[in-house]
Write an enzyme that holds these catalytic residues in place. Structure first.
Site, PDB file in Angstrom:
ATOM      1  N   ASP A 125      36.251  22.686  39.516  1.00  0.00           N
ATOM      2  CA  ASP A 125      36.356  24.124  39.296  1.00  0.00           C
ATOM      3  C   ASP A 125      37.045  24.384  37.968  1.00  0.00           C
ATOM      4  OD1 ASP A 125      35.880  26.767  40.001  1.00  0.00           O
ATOM      5  OD2 ASP A 125      37.844  26.980  40.943  1.00  0.00           O
ATOM      6  N   TYR A 127      38.332  27.313  34.780  1.00  0.00           N
ATOM      7  CA  TYR A 127      39.237  28.460  34.598  1.00  0.00           C
ATOM      8  C   TYR A 127      38.812  29.069  33.268  1.00  0.00           C
ATOM      9  CZ  TYR A 127      43.993  30.620  34.387  1.00  0.00           C
ATOM     10  OH  TYR A 127      45.084  31.463  34.327  1.00  0.00           O
ATOM     11  N   HIS A 132      40.136  36.889  33.251  1.00  0.00           N
ATOM     12  CA  HIS A 132      40.866  36.369  34.416  1.00  0.00           C
ATOM     13  C   HIS A 132      42.076  35.544  33.962  1.00  0.00           C
ATOM     14  CE1 HIS A 132      41.711  34.516  38.294  1.00  0.00           C
ATOM     15  NE2 HIS A 132      41.604  33.319  37.737  1.00  0.00           N
ATOM     16  N   GLU A 198      37.934  34.244  44.915  1.00  0.00           N
ATOM     17  CA  GLU A 198      37.633  34.182  43.488  1.00  0.00           C
ATOM     18  C   GLU A 198      36.124  34.284  43.345  1.00  0.00           C
ATOM     19  OE1 GLU A 198      39.651  30.796  41.657  1.00  0.00           O
ATOM     20  OE2 GLU A 198      41.434  32.075  41.418  1.00  0.00           O
ATOM     21  N   GLU A 200      32.901  33.685  41.611  1.00  0.00           N
ATOM     22  CA  GLU A 200      32.454  32.707  40.616  1.00  0.00           C
ATOM     23  C   GLU A 200      30.956  32.444  40.769  1.00  0.00           C
ATOM     24  OE1 GLU A 200      34.847  29.177  40.161  1.00  0.00           O
ATOM     25  OE2 GLU A 200      36.603  30.106  41.089  1.00  0.00           O
ATOM     26  N   ASP A 230      35.697  30.879  45.631  1.00  0.00           N
ATOM     27  CA  ASP A 230      36.748  29.862  45.677  1.00  0.00           C
ATOM     28  C   ASP A 230      37.973  30.476  46.360  1.00  0.00           C
ATOM     29  OD1 ASP A 230      38.253  27.589  45.106  1.00  0.00           O
ATOM     30  OD2 ASP A 230      38.851  28.344  43.133  1.00  0.00           O
ATOM     31  N   ARG A 234      47.373  32.282  47.155  1.00  0.00           N
ATOM     32  CA  ARG A 234      48.191  32.501  45.941  1.00  0.00           C
ATOM     33  C   ARG A 234      49.642  32.073  46.123  1.00  0.00           C
ATOM     34  NH1 ARG A 234      44.163  32.491  42.570  1.00  0.00           N
ATOM     35  NH2 ARG A 234      42.683  34.176  42.947  1.00  0.00           N
ATOM     36  N   GLN A 237      49.682  28.382  45.853  1.00  0.00           N
ATOM     37  CA  GLN A 237      49.392  28.062  44.450  1.00  0.00           C
ATOM     38  C   GLN A 237      50.622  28.250  43.553  1.00  0.00           C
ATOM     39  OE1 GLN A 237      46.135  30.406  42.958  1.00  0.00           O
ATOM     40  NE2 GLN A 237      46.113  29.442  40.940  1.00  0.00           N
ATOM     41  N   LYS A 250      43.670  25.568  46.980  1.00  0.00           N
ATOM     42  CA  LYS A 250      42.222  25.715  46.782  1.00  0.00           C
ATOM     43  C   LYS A 250      41.437  24.794  47.695  1.00  0.00           C
ATOM     44  CE  LYS A 250      42.772  28.101  42.824  1.00  0.00           C
ATOM     45  NZ  LYS A 250      42.086  29.341  42.466  1.00  0.00           N
ATOM     46  N   THR A 254      35.529  26.540  50.018  1.00  0.00           N
ATOM     47  CA  THR A 254      34.803  27.177  48.935  1.00  0.00           C
ATOM     48  C   THR A 254      33.432  27.521  49.503  1.00  0.00           C
ATOM     49  OG1 THR A 254      35.943  25.845  47.282  1.00  0.00           O
ATOM     50  CG2 THR A 254      33.883  26.869  46.597  1.00  0.00           C
ATOM     51  N   THR A 346      36.965  32.165  37.834  1.00  0.00           N
ATOM     52  CA  THR A 346      36.843  33.562  38.274  1.00  0.00           C
ATOM     53  C   THR A 346      36.292  34.422  37.151  1.00  0.00           C
ATOM     54  OG1 THR A 346      38.757  33.209  39.649  1.00  0.00           O
ATOM     55  CG2 THR A 346      38.096  35.489  39.316  1.00  0.00           C
ATOM     56  N   GLU A 360      44.224  39.953  40.857  1.00  0.00           N
ATOM     57  CA  GLU A 360      44.135  40.828  39.686  1.00  0.00           C
ATOM     58  C   GLU A 360      43.948  42.287  40.097  1.00  0.00           C
ATOM     59  OE1 GLU A 360      41.030  37.842  38.439  1.00  0.00           O
ATOM     60  OE2 GLU A 360      41.415  38.844  36.536  1.00  0.00           O
TER      61      GLU A 360
HETATM   62 CA    CA Z   1      38.533  29.077  40.961  1.00  0.00          CA
END
Ligand code: CA
Length: 418
Positions: A125, A127, A132, A198, A200, A230, A234, A237, A250, A254, A346, A360
């Protein structure tokens, strides 16, 4: 290119996600059949496993569709991919003389259950959405340090888990994990309270490589695309991500859309990456339009209630294309295999309603969203259903992926307490 007409009437509507121009690949079962390969056309699924067994589709000496995933075809490469698409187009187009043979091999989508369309070899994955990364970086480290110094030079990624990739419709269990304490001390083990999505796109590697490949070669290796959610905890994380990046945050699940939309179907929607802020090194430079103009949206529905659209954005907002990500992934000599899945990262646009995660959208919980039902949300609550949709709009036709849906179930009892 306008709408291609099919003798399957439902495929000929300008708004239907599965016209003859699309022909996405999935795996389905019915009450009477085990999981098998199928192609969506209008409201129906063409049973390609049965079609191959009947000799209607013959691409190789060995059967390509006798297993319940598309990897054997993916491994064959672009010439066979094109041959299948041509054959399917011939069989399903208006005026074909094969209609009476194909008709018996159509199954209504309403009677089918969808399964993972391909066997995921490995999952990486990225970023790679600038808005984002800017938003999350601002929340975690402040606006000054939002983008790490490498961000404008390489698509940052981490090695995820293939084992937790699931097909749309699979329920998602809220995870337990170690959450940060008040002052970077006294962490506690508890169900995640900041569980998130997320938005994606996932790119699927078709043909394998062994050693560094160029951006153009990488594009040639990609078989197709899926929508990808995904799921991200948080609070797990925030505690675990330094210095090696996300791990358990994560690893719960998914989700991917049930249909793989091929690169061929997306060809008319190719577009360029945004202007470069700094010039990329030669081996990662753009060499043609390798992003796609795909409208993306997210809806959220509390249990048994109507859905509210909470985000609208477009895949063309990515800073790096999947081809650039795959090329970068190979630079070390890392072998890439048929069935490798690359998450885009994302996808957020520049304005608030274009943000592809609740982190976000609610700005870390400081600005909760109000849903059409009147409820407010900062993160996902038990029973909420999150749905990702993707649409490419052509000249009188639409390309869709099928919804990517997941409902979040309450955490189980503490797994370590007996
Ligand atoms: Ca992701």
């Amino acid at each position: 290119m306008p709408l291609k007409k099919s003798w399957v009437a439902s495929a000929n509507s300008a708004d239907h996600p599965f016209p003859l121009n699309n022909l996405p690949y999935g795996v389905f079962s019915t009450k009477n059949t085990e999981p098998r390969c199928g192609v969506a056309i209008g409201d129906m699924i063409f049973d390609i496993t049965a079609a191959e067994a009947d000799g209607l589709v013959a691409l190789s000496d060995e059967p390509l569709f006798d297993l319940p995933f598309w990897n054997p075809l993916m491994e064959e490469g672009p010439a066979v991919w094109a041959a299948l698409r041509n054959r399917l187009t011939t069989l399903l187009a208006e005026g074909t003389d094969a209609r009476h043979k194909v008709e018996n091999l159509l199954v209504p989508q309403s009677e089918a259950q969808m399964h993972m369309p391909f066997a995921v070899s490995e999952y990486t994955d990225f970023y790679a959405g600038r808005h984002h990364a800017q938003n999350v970086g601002t929340m975690f480290r402040g606006a000054e340090n939002a983008l790490p110094p490498n961000w404008l030079h390489i698509p940052i990624g981490y090695n995820g888990r293939a084992s937790s990739v699931v097909v749309s419709g699979t329920d998602i269990r809220r995870p337990w994990g170690q959450l940060k304490g008040p002052n970077d001390d006294a962490p506690r083990f508890a169900p995640s309270l900041r569980f998130d999505i997320e938005l994606e796109m996932g790119a699927i590697v078709g043909t394998p490589s062994d050693g560094p490949i160029s951006v153009q070669q990488a594009d040639d290796h990609i078989f197709g695309y899926v929508l990808l959610n995904d799921w991200s905890a948080r609070d797990i994380q925030a505690w675990e991500y330094q210095p090696l990046g996300p791990f358990q945050a994560k690893a719960t699940a998914t989700s991917v859309s049930p249909w793989i939309v091929t690169k061929a179907a997306l060809e008319p929607f190719r577009c360029d990456t945004p202007a470069r802020v700094v010039e990329l090194l030669d081996h990662l430079k753009d060499c043609g339009p390798m992003l796609y103009d795909i409208d993306l949206s997210v809806t959220m529905a509390p249990e048994s209630q109507t859905a509210t659209t909470i985000a609208n954005t477009n895949y063309n907002q990515m800073y790096y294309s999947a081809a650039q990500q795959l090329a970068h992934h190979s630079t070390s000599g890392c072998p890439m295999n048929t069935g490798d899945l690359l998450g885009s990262g994302t996808i957020s646009g520049p304005t608030k309603p274009e943000r592809g995660s609740l982190l976000e959208l609610s700005w870390g919980g400081k600005e909760p969203l109000t849903l059409d039902t009147g409820e407010t949300r900062s993160f996902i609550e038990d029973g909420d259903t999150l749905t990702l949709k993707g649409t490419a709009r052509g000249d009188g036709y639409t390309i869709g992926f099928g919804d990517c849906v997941g409902t979040v179930l309450p955490a189980l009892a503490n797994p370590y307490e007996t």
